[in-house]
Design a protein around this motif. Structure first.
Motif, PDB file in Angstrom:
ATOM      1  N   LYS A   1      -3.660  -4.499  -2.510  1.00  0.00           N
ATOM      2  CA  LYS A   1      -4.216  -5.667  -1.811  1.00  0.00           C
ATOM      3  C   LYS A   1      -5.223  -5.227  -0.758  1.00  0.00           C
ATOM      4  CE  LYS A   1      -0.206  -8.745  -2.303  1.00  0.00           C
ATOM      5  NZ  LYS A   1       0.915  -9.422  -1.600  1.00  0.00           N
ATOM      6  N   GLN A   2      -4.907  -4.132  -0.053  1.00  0.00           N
ATOM      7  CA  GLN A   2      -5.824  -3.613   0.965  1.00  0.00           C
ATOM      8  C   GLN A   2      -7.118  -3.134   0.324  1.00  0.00           C
ATOM      9  OE1 GLN A   2      -5.733  -3.949   4.048  1.00  0.00           O
ATOM     10  NE2 GLN A   2      -6.609  -2.242   5.188  1.00  0.00           N
ATOM     11  N   LYS A   3      -7.009  -2.496  -0.821  1.00  0.00           N
ATOM     12  CA  LYS A   3      -8.203  -2.030  -1.521  1.00  0.00           C
ATOM     13  C   LYS A   3      -9.070  -3.206  -1.956  1.00  0.00           C
ATOM     14  CE  LYS A   3      -6.022   2.161  -3.379  1.00  0.00           C
ATOM     15  NZ  LYS A   3      -5.594   2.843  -4.616  1.00  0.00           N
ATOM     16  N   VAL A   4      -8.423  -4.261  -2.454  1.00  0.00           N
ATOM     17  CA  VAL A   4      -9.171  -5.456  -2.865  1.00  0.00           C
ATOM     18  C   VAL A   4      -9.850  -6.095  -1.655  1.00  0.00           C
ATOM     19  CG1 VAL A   4      -8.996  -7.763  -3.879  1.00  0.00           C
ATOM     20  CG2 VAL A   4      -7.691  -5.872  -4.863  1.00  0.00           C
ATOM     21  N   SER A   5      -9.141  -6.144  -0.531  1.00  0.00           N
ATOM     22  CA  SER A   5      -9.734  -6.684   0.699  1.00  0.00           C
ATOM     23  C   SER A   5     -10.967  -5.880   1.095  1.00  0.00           C
ATOM     24  CB  SER A   5      -8.714  -6.653   1.845  1.00  0.00           C
ATOM     25  OG  SER A   5      -7.634  -7.521   1.601  1.00  0.00           O
ATOM     26  N   LEU A   6     -10.873  -4.558   0.945  1.00  0.00           N
ATOM     27  CA  LEU A   6     -11.978  -3.688   1.325  1.00  0.00           C
ATOM     28  C   LEU A   6     -13.199  -3.934   0.440  1.00  0.00           C
ATOM     29  CD1 LEU A   6     -11.629   0.036   2.255  1.00  0.00           C
ATOM     30  CD2 LEU A   6     -13.536  -0.757   0.885  1.00  0.00           C
ATOM     31  N   VAL A   7     -13.000  -3.946  -0.869  1.00  0.00           N
ATOM     32  CA  VAL A   7     -14.166  -4.078  -1.759  1.00  0.00           C
ATOM     33  C   VAL A   7     -14.787  -5.468  -1.668  1.00  0.00           C
ATOM     34  CG1 VAL A   7     -13.316  -2.299  -3.335  1.00  0.00           C
ATOM     35  CG2 VAL A   7     -12.819  -4.695  -3.824  1.00  0.00           C
ATOM     36  N   THR A   8     -13.997  -6.501  -1.428  1.00  0.00           N
ATOM     37  CA  THR A   8     -14.589  -7.832  -1.274  1.00  0.00           C
ATOM     38  C   THR A   8     -15.360  -7.925   0.039  1.00  0.00           C
ATOM     39  OG1 THR A   8     -12.474  -8.679  -0.388  1.00  0.00           O
ATOM     40  CG2 THR A   8     -12.919  -9.042  -2.728  1.00  0.00           C
TER      41      THR A   8
ATOM     42  N   ASP B   1     -11.342  -3.368  11.413  1.00  0.00           N
ATOM     43  CA  ASP B   1     -10.333  -3.426  12.466  1.00  0.00           C
ATOM     44  C   ASP B   1      -9.060  -2.772  11.953  1.00  0.00           C
ATOM     45  OD1 ASP B   1      -8.975  -4.051  14.790  1.00  0.00           O
ATOM     46  OD2 ASP B   1      -8.580  -6.129  14.235  1.00  0.00           O
ATOM     47  N   GLU B   2      -8.709  -1.628  12.534  1.00  0.00           N
ATOM     48  CA  GLU B   2      -7.516  -0.860  12.127  1.00  0.00           C
ATOM     49  C   GLU B   2      -7.511  -0.652  10.599  1.00  0.00           C
ATOM     50  OE1 GLU B   2      -5.540   0.484  14.192  1.00  0.00           O
ATOM     51  OE2 GLU B   2      -5.624  -0.643  16.061  1.00  0.00           O
ATOM     52  N   PRO B   3      -8.480   0.079  10.058  1.00  0.00           N
ATOM     53  CA  PRO B   3      -8.653   0.174   8.604  1.00  0.00           C
ATOM     54  C   PRO B   3      -7.507   0.822   7.850  1.00  0.00           C
ATOM     55  CG  PRO B   3     -10.031   1.774   9.731  1.00  0.00           C
ATOM     56  CD  PRO B   3      -9.476   0.873  10.790  1.00  0.00           C
ATOM     57  N   THR B   4      -6.694   1.660   8.511  1.00  0.00           N
ATOM     58  CA  THR B   4      -5.600   2.324   7.797  1.00  0.00           C
ATOM     59  C   THR B   4      -4.232   1.839   8.258  1.00  0.00           C
ATOM     60  OG1 THR B   4      -5.584   4.168   9.386  1.00  0.00           O
ATOM     61  CG2 THR B   4      -6.990   4.401   7.447  1.00  0.00           C
ATOM     62  N   ASN B   5      -4.206   0.795   9.054  1.00  0.00           N
ATOM     63  CA  ASN B   5      -2.939   0.308   9.597  1.00  0.00           C
ATOM     64  C   ASN B   5      -1.994  -0.151   8.486  1.00  0.00           C
ATOM     65  OD1 ASN B   5      -1.194  -0.327  11.745  1.00  0.00           O
ATOM     66  ND2 ASN B   5      -1.801  -2.471  11.685  1.00  0.00           N
ATOM     67  N   GLY B   6      -0.805   0.429   8.447  1.00  0.00           N
ATOM     68  CA  GLY B   6       0.214   0.011   7.486  1.00  0.00           C
ATOM     69  C   GLY B   6       0.027   0.536   6.078  1.00  0.00           C
TER      70      GLY B   6
ATOM     71  N   ASP C   1      -0.045   3.445   3.010  1.00  0.00           N
ATOM     72  CA  ASP C   1       0.567   4.714   2.653  1.00  0.00           C
ATOM     73  C   ASP C   1      -0.508   5.805   2.723  1.00  0.00           C
ATOM     74  OD1 ASP C   1      -0.518   5.361  -0.256  1.00  0.00           O
ATOM     75  OD2 ASP C   1      -0.074   3.219  -0.208  1.00  0.00           O
ATOM     76  N   VAL C   2      -0.083   7.044   2.742  1.00  0.00           N
ATOM     77  CA  VAL C   2      -1.013   8.148   2.997  1.00  0.00           C
ATOM     78  C   VAL C   2      -2.088   8.255   1.920  1.00  0.00           C
ATOM     79  CG1 VAL C   2       0.588   9.500   4.385  1.00  0.00           C
ATOM     80  CG2 VAL C   2       0.597   9.771   1.891  1.00  0.00           C
TER      81      VAL C   2
ATOM     82  N   THR D   1      -3.395   5.733  -0.018  1.00  0.00           N
ATOM     83  CA  THR D   1      -4.372   4.658   0.147  1.00  0.00           C
ATOM     84  C   THR D   1      -5.214   4.889   1.391  1.00  0.00           C
ATOM     85  OG1 THR D   1      -2.832   3.113  -0.913  1.00  0.00           O
ATOM     86  CG2 THR D   1      -4.680   2.158   0.290  1.00  0.00           C
ATOM     87  N   ALA D   2      -4.577   5.382   2.471  1.00  0.00           N
ATOM     88  CA  ALA D   2      -5.316   5.678   3.704  1.00  0.00           C
ATOM     89  C   ALA D   2      -6.390   6.731   3.449  1.00  0.00           C
ATOM     90  CB  ALA D   2      -4.359   6.150   4.792  1.00  0.00           C
ATOM     91  N   LYS D   3      -6.083   7.726   2.617  1.00  0.00           N
ATOM     92  CA  LYS D   3      -7.065   8.759   2.272  1.00  0.00           C
ATOM     93  C   LYS D   3      -8.242   8.158   1.508  1.00  0.00           C
ATOM     94  CE  LYS D   3      -8.349  13.172   1.571  1.00  0.00           C
ATOM     95  NZ  LYS D   3      -9.412  13.053   0.557  1.00  0.00           N
ATOM     96  N   VAL D   4      -7.963   7.251   0.602  1.00  0.00           N
ATOM     97  CA  VAL D   4      -9.029   6.587  -0.157  1.00  0.00           C
ATOM     98  C   VAL D   4      -9.950   5.825   0.789  1.00  0.00           C
ATOM     99  CG1 VAL D   4      -9.534   4.791  -1.851  1.00  0.00           C
ATOM    100  CG2 VAL D   4      -7.693   6.413  -2.280  1.00  0.00           C
ATOM    101  N   VAL D   5      -9.359   5.149   1.776  1.00  0.00           N
ATOM    102  CA  VAL D   5     -10.140   4.357   2.722  1.00  0.00           C
ATOM    103  C   VAL D   5     -10.991   5.266   3.605  1.00  0.00           C
ATOM    104  CG1 VAL D   5     -10.013   2.803   4.718  1.00  0.00           C
ATOM    105  CG2 VAL D   5      -8.563   2.395   2.716  1.00  0.00           C
ATOM    106  N   THR D   6     -10.412   6.337   4.139  1.00  0.00           N
ATOM    107  CA  THR D   6     -11.186   7.229   5.017  1.00  0.00           C
ATOM    108  C   THR D   6     -12.300   7.934   4.254  1.00  0.00           C
ATOM    109  OG1 THR D   6      -9.530   8.987   4.716  1.00  0.00           O
ATOM    110  CG2 THR D   6      -9.306   7.577   6.659  1.00  0.00           C
ATOM    111  N   ASP D   7     -12.050   8.287   3.008  1.00  0.00           N
ATOM    112  CA  ASP D   7     -13.107   8.887   2.188  1.00  0.00           C
ATOM    113  C   ASP D   7     -14.250   7.894   1.983  1.00  0.00           C
ATOM    114  OD1 ASP D   7     -11.689  11.223   1.988  1.00  0.00           O
ATOM    115  OD2 ASP D   7     -11.015  10.893  -0.080  1.00  0.00           O
TER     116      ASP D   7
END
Length: 260
Positions: free
Chosen positions: A157-164, A176-181, A183-184, A186-192
C-alpha cells in the motif's frame, strides 16, 4: 546539486485553535498553539533536504503548507517560483506529496488509481503508460496491479501511495516521514528511490525524526524544534565534529527540550 533555488520558505507561521479538551490534555490555558514560528529555509535543484525534529516540532505542518493543504498565518513559501498562497494550483502541478496520513481508497486497484492521478494532472496516454510500466516494475506493483488496495499488504500500500504521488513526474517531491512504519525491505526500496529522484535532478524534501535516514540520503538538513529553525546547513559541515544524533540532542537540550 546546484544553486538553483527551487523551494523558498520565508518566515512562515501557523497556529491552530485548541478545543477545551485539547487544552486540558496539554495542560495549557491558551486557546491557540503555534505549530510553526517564523520558519525560513531554502532547498535547491537536485538535492534532498531533510527536516529533522521531534514529534510536535512543526515538521508536518511545514510540509502541509508547502503542499498547499494549509495556508500559513504569516509569511510565504515558493515552489519553483510559485507562491503557495497566491498560486496554489501552479504549485500542485509541480509537486508530489506523500504522507502516511493520506489513505488510498481500498475499493480501487493500483492500476485504476495510477490512471486516476495521471488524468487529474493531465498526463497524456503515452507518458502514462510508459511511466506506469516503469514504476510498477520498479516497486513490484505489476503483480498486484489489478488487486484491490484492501487486499494489499501494508508495505505494498505504501509503494502504491508513493507511485501515485509521483505519477505525473513532478519537479518537487515532498515526503512526510517516508519510511515510518515500513519493514526494512520496503524502507530500502523507498530510500533507494529518493536517491534516484536526486540523480534525476528533482528536489526532494523529507521530514523525519530518524537520524539514519537523514545521514543516508540528505545533502542538507534543517533541525527544527518548537516550530523554529535551530540550525540549518550542509550535513557534512554540521557533522564535522560530532554525530548528527549528538548535535541534535545538544541543541535540543540547550532549548530546554520543548516541543508543542
Amino acid at each position: 546539486m546546484n544553486n538553483n533555488e527551487i523551494i523558498k520558505v520565508e518566515n512562515i507561521t501557523k497556529s491552530f485553535r485548541l478545543s477545551a479538551k485539547q487544552r486540558k490534555v496539554r495542560k495549557l490555558t491558551e486557546s491557540r498553539i503555534i505549530a510553526v514560528n517564523g520558519l525560513s529555509f531554502s532547498a535547491f535543484e537536485g538535492e534532498i533536504f531533510g527536516l529533522l525534529g521531534p514529534n510536535g516540532a512543526g515538521k508536518t505542518t511545514t510540509l502541509r503548507v508547502l503542499s498547499t493543504i494549509l495556508k500559513p498565518d504569516g509569511g510565504n513559501a515558493y515552489i519553483d517560483g510559485k507562491s503557495v498562497i497566491g498560486e496554489p494550483f501552479e504549485v500542485r502541478r509541480r509537486i508530489g506529496f506523500l504522507t502516511s496520513e493520506v489513505k488510498l481508497e481500498e475499493f480501487f486497484t493500483p492500476d485504476y488509481l495510477f490512471d486516476f492521478f495521471c488524468n487529474m494532472h493531465g498526463v497524456d496516454d503515452e507518458k502514462r503508460i510508459s511511466r506506469k510500466q516503469e514504476l510498477f516494475e520498479r516497486f513490484g506493483i505489476d503483480k498486484f496491479a489489478f488487486t484491490k488496495v484492501a487486499d494489499l499488504s501494508t508495505g505494498m500500500k505504501q509503494k502504491v501511495s508513493l507511485v501515485t504521488a509521483v505519477a505525473h513526474d513532478p519537479k518537487v517531491v515532498i515526503f512526510d516521514e517516508p519510511t515510518n512504519g515500513l519493514d526494512v525491505i520496503t524502507a530500502k526500496v523507498v530510500t533507494d528511490f529518493l536517491t534516484q529522484l536526486r540523480m534525476q535532478g528533482k528536489t526532494v524534501i523529507i521530514s523525519t525524526h530518524i537520524f539514519s535516514l537523514i545521514e543516508k540520503v540528505c545533502d542538507r538538513v534543517g533541525i527544527i524544534n518548537d516550530g523554529k529553525m535551530v540550525m540549518c546547513g550542509e550535513l557534512s559541515e554540521l557533522t564535522k565534529s560530532e554525530s548528527l544524533e549528538d548535535l541534535f540532542f545538544r541543541l535540543y537540550n540547550e532549548k530546554g527540550g520543548e516541543t508543542q
